[in-house]
Motif scaffolding. Sequence first.
Motif, PDB file in Angstrom:
ATOM      1  N   ARG A   1       0.849  -1.204   0.000  1.00  0.00           N
ATOM      2  CA  ARG A   1       0.000   0.000   0.000  1.00  0.00           C
ATOM      3  C   ARG A   1       0.880   1.247   0.000  1.00  0.00           C
ATOM      4  NH1 ARG A   1      -5.418  -0.820   1.913  1.00  0.00           N
ATOM      5  NH2 ARG A   1      -5.379   1.385   2.386  1.00  0.00           N
TER       6      ARG A   1
ATOM      7  N   GLY B   1      -1.496  -4.887   0.629  1.00  0.00           N
ATOM      8  CA  GLY B   1      -2.880  -4.618   0.275  1.00  0.00           C
ATOM      9  C   GLY B   1      -3.245  -5.479  -0.918  1.00  0.00           C
TER      10      GLY B   1
ATOM     11  N   LEU C   1      -7.080   3.080  -3.931  1.00  0.00           N
ATOM     12  CA  LEU C   1      -5.923   2.319  -3.476  1.00  0.00           C
ATOM     13  C   LEU C   1      -4.824   2.359  -4.530  1.00  0.00           C
ATOM     14  CD1 LEU C   1      -4.792   0.221  -1.367  1.00  0.00           C
ATOM     15  CD2 LEU C   1      -5.868  -1.534  -2.771  1.00  0.00           C
TER      16      LEU C   1
ATOM     17  N   LEU D   1      -1.118   0.439  -5.183  1.00  0.00           N
ATOM     18  CA  LEU D   1      -0.244  -0.643  -4.732  1.00  0.00           C
ATOM     19  C   LEU D   1       1.064  -0.600  -5.500  1.00  0.00           C
ATOM     20  CD1 LEU D   1      -2.785  -3.622  -4.708  1.00  0.00           C
ATOM     21  CD2 LEU D   1      -1.977  -2.309  -2.752  1.00  0.00           C
TER      22      LEU D   1
END
Length: 108
Positions: free
Chosen positions: A68, A78, A102, A104
């Motif tokens: 993350r 994540g 999000l 990544l």
Amino acid sequence: MKIKEYFGSISQLEKKLSAWIDLPISLRVRSTGTRNITFLFESFSEEEIISFFKDTIQQPEHAIVGYRQDDIYGDILGKCDYQDVLYFEGIGDKVYAYADNLTLSLKK
């Protein structure tokens, strides 16, 4: 104990688990007895228990897993379903996957 070597202290391990802040997690580490991981659900509905395993433990068949980027240390894993990825970006030797809420890091 190896946990202290890796995390520095139990409080730092708890910090790594902060991604699960909405879950009331208690961490106990014992170094004696048989090897065992126990999940104890107190005052949770069946739906909440199923949701925990479905959303947190069970990896979807087509999940993207990475670190993350909203974590200041960059070491909290994540995941998101590949269908939720909006785009991938390569910068130098790093690869990122961007979803709606999000980001990544996939490769360093």
